[in-house]
Design an enzyme around this catalytic site. Structure first.
Site, PDB file in Angstrom:
ATOM      1  N   SER A  52     -19.370  -3.020  -9.432  1.00  0.00           N
ATOM      2  CA  SER A  52     -18.492  -2.088  -9.070  1.00  0.00           C
ATOM      3  C   SER A  52     -17.453  -2.163  -9.980  1.00  0.00           C
ATOM      4  CB  SER A  52     -18.697  -1.614  -7.958  1.00  0.00           C
ATOM      5  OG  SER A  52     -19.128  -1.597  -6.595  1.00  0.00           O
ATOM      6  N   ASP A  73     -12.530   6.210  -4.283  1.00  0.00           N
ATOM      7  CA  ASP A  73     -12.786   5.239  -4.200  1.00  0.00           C
ATOM      8  C   ASP A  73     -12.588   4.665  -4.814  1.00  0.00           C
ATOM      9  OD1 ASP A  73     -14.010   2.673  -3.308  1.00  0.00           O
ATOM     10  OD2 ASP A  73     -16.472   3.317  -4.753  1.00  0.00           O
ATOM     11  N   HIS A  82     -13.547   0.250  -2.973  1.00  0.00           N
ATOM     12  CA  HIS A  82     -14.435  -0.972  -2.035  1.00  0.00           C
ATOM     13  C   HIS A  82     -14.310  -3.081  -2.814  1.00  0.00           C
ATOM     14  CE1 HIS A  82     -17.483   0.473  -4.656  1.00  0.00           C
ATOM     15  NE2 HIS A  82     -18.345  -1.173  -5.399  1.00  0.00           N
TER      16      HIS A  82
END
Length: 482
Positions: free
Chosen positions: A325, A243, A210
């Site tokens: 992230s 992911d 992402h």
């Protein structure tokens, strides 16, 4: 609780892995709750709104888009880099098709039932990949001088400031030079920031899918090291379901030092953790905590309403915020044990009108799984997913993962000739254990399947007609995200 993506609201994300491209079209949306005889829904179809703060009110039962990937479940964890509103519960009904780990079917909504806490032990967290242009606030501290001023003399020496190996300062000093702040933008200029770390000396950087999703189909992608050196980069491969993504630096320097990968299977609750990232754009930020839990089933969304990922996560209370992230979660020796990916966050009041912040509930993809995925992406550019080939209900009252009576789009609930079929599993069977791991719901089963590789042999314990049985099953495979 609600979860949030960095900067954007997190739509509901599915609690199970996505079905393969060749999986039959779903008859109900991922987030929808069918009636007493629900049809398996395509986990990666358009997400249906859930009666949760960050997903909107009401539930949808319209047919989802059969294409992959599936939509995020009703409540999705926020990525450690992209903010958004999410939920602390997931796994509301639904089934997973034989394509991915399993097919899930959404159960009919139950009026009047409270959903406090985690549903079916599946947490929906918010993605935390930071958005570009996020504002930073500051506070001016004023001295409250009630009387005169005081002058304090300082010592001429601060003593020995040598940091011994194993201290947080020493671990951070060694790891920071191998972490990067990633900026990704689409051709239209939309994008965000996240973190990554050096995977090998050839210039491969591992991060979250992402974080770089906007730059996958064209756009701009760059990675900046703590010393200020910035490199253009390109996406080598990305795995939506896991992911995980791998990018490669253009004109990579010759002195890259890959971070040492640890063994996430050996991690214990209570072990110290160190997270490195760029929360809210503050690059090279280091935070500490402990491992709060292991094998936490988490479904997370990137905030677009059409993509979701799933993990059996390492939970940590190390402060993780939008922008973290893709960054490394380290142990006390400086080994990478996970990739920071999602956070659980309280509502920001507007449910999607701001960025999430840390409340001590962060989730990381175990490095053993991420390493396998990254190696496949570098080798072939495509992810490989494990599957059992059966449609499993996400009903939260089955005390296990129940194989549905009807598959996706009215197809067979057990893929003919697939792994589950060969193992003797049938519609109506309730899977209660996978090896020695207790399975209390469909989402939990999905999380466990995703910790394995295609070809792995597992022992399935299930109930049929009130009696317990066991069978051996060899996991099948699905290549690619579409």
């Amino acid at each position: 609780m609600s979860t949030e993506n960095e900067g954007t609201a997190v739509p509901p994300a599915p609690s199970a892995p996505p079905p393969p491209a060749d999986a039959p079209a779903a008859s109900a949306p991922q987030g929808a709750h069918p009636g007493s005889a629900p049809a398996a829904a395509d986990p990666y179809g358009p997400p249906a709104a859930q009666a949760h703060p960050d997903a909107g009110a009401g539930e949808s039962s319209s047919a989802p888009d059969p294409s992959w990937p599936p939509p995020p479940p009703p409540s999705t964890p926020a990525y450690g880099g992209d903010g958004g509103a999410g939920h602390g519960a997931a796994g509301h009904g639904g089934g997973w098709g034989a394509g991915w780990g399993t097919t899930h079917q959404q159960p009919a909504p139950k009026n009047g039932r409270g959903r406090g806490g985690l549903v079916a032990a599946v947490l929906v967290a918010a993605l935390v990949a930071g958005g570009l242009g996020g504002g930073l606030g500051y506070t001016l501290a004023r001295e409250n001088d009630s009387g005169g001023s005081t002058t304090v003399s300082s010592a001429t020496s601060g003593g020995n400031v040598k940091r011994d190996p194993g201290t947080v300062a020493a671990v951070a000093a060694a790891a920071l030079p191998s972490t990067v702040t990633i900026e990704a933008a689409s051709s239209s200029g939309e994008g965000g920031t996240g973190t990554g770390f050096v995977f090998d000396k050839q210039g491969h950087i591992v991060t979250n899918n992402h974080v770089v999703a906007d730059a996958v189909d064209g756009g701009n992608l760059s990675a900046t090291f703590p010393n200020g050196k910035k490199y253009e980069a390109e996406v080598v491969g990305n795995a939506q379901g896991y992911d995980v993504a791998v990018i490669k630096l253009k004109n990579a320097p010759s002195d890259l030092k890959p971070l040492t990968l640890g063994n996430s299977d050996d991690v214990a609750v209570g072990d110290s953790t160190i997270a490195i990232g760029a929360p809210f754009g503050l690059s090279n930020t280091v935070t500490t905590g402990i491992i709060s839990a292991k094998n936490r089933p988490v479904a997370s969304s990137d905030g677009t309403g059409s993509k979701a990922s799933y993990m059996s996560a390492l939970q940590t209370d190390a402060s993780i915020n939008p922008g973290n992230s893709g960054g490394p979660l380290l142990d006390a020796q400086g080994n990478v044990i996970g990739i920071n990916s999602a956070i659980q966050s309280t509502s920001n009041g507007g449910f999607g009108t701001g960025q999430a912040g840390s409340i001590g509930l962060g989730f990381a993809i175990p490095i053993n799984q991420a390493k396998y995925v990254a190696q496949e992406l570098i080798r072939t550019g495509k992810p490989v997913y494990a599957k059992i080939g059966a449609s499993v209900s996400l009903e939260d009252t089955t005390n296990g993962a129940k194989i549905t009576e009807q598959g996706v789009g009215g197809t067979e609930p057990v893929d003919p000739g697939g792994p589950a079929d060969k193992a003797g599993l049938k519609p109506g069977d309730v899977i209660t254990k996978l090896d020695d791991r207790v399975i209390d719901s469909g989402p939990t089963l999905i999380g466990e399947i995703w910790t394995h590789k295609p070809g792995d042999e597992v022992t399935i314990t299930y109930e049929r007609g009130g009696k317990e049985h066991t069978t051996e099953l060899t996991l099948g495979s699905r290549v690619g995200d579409s």
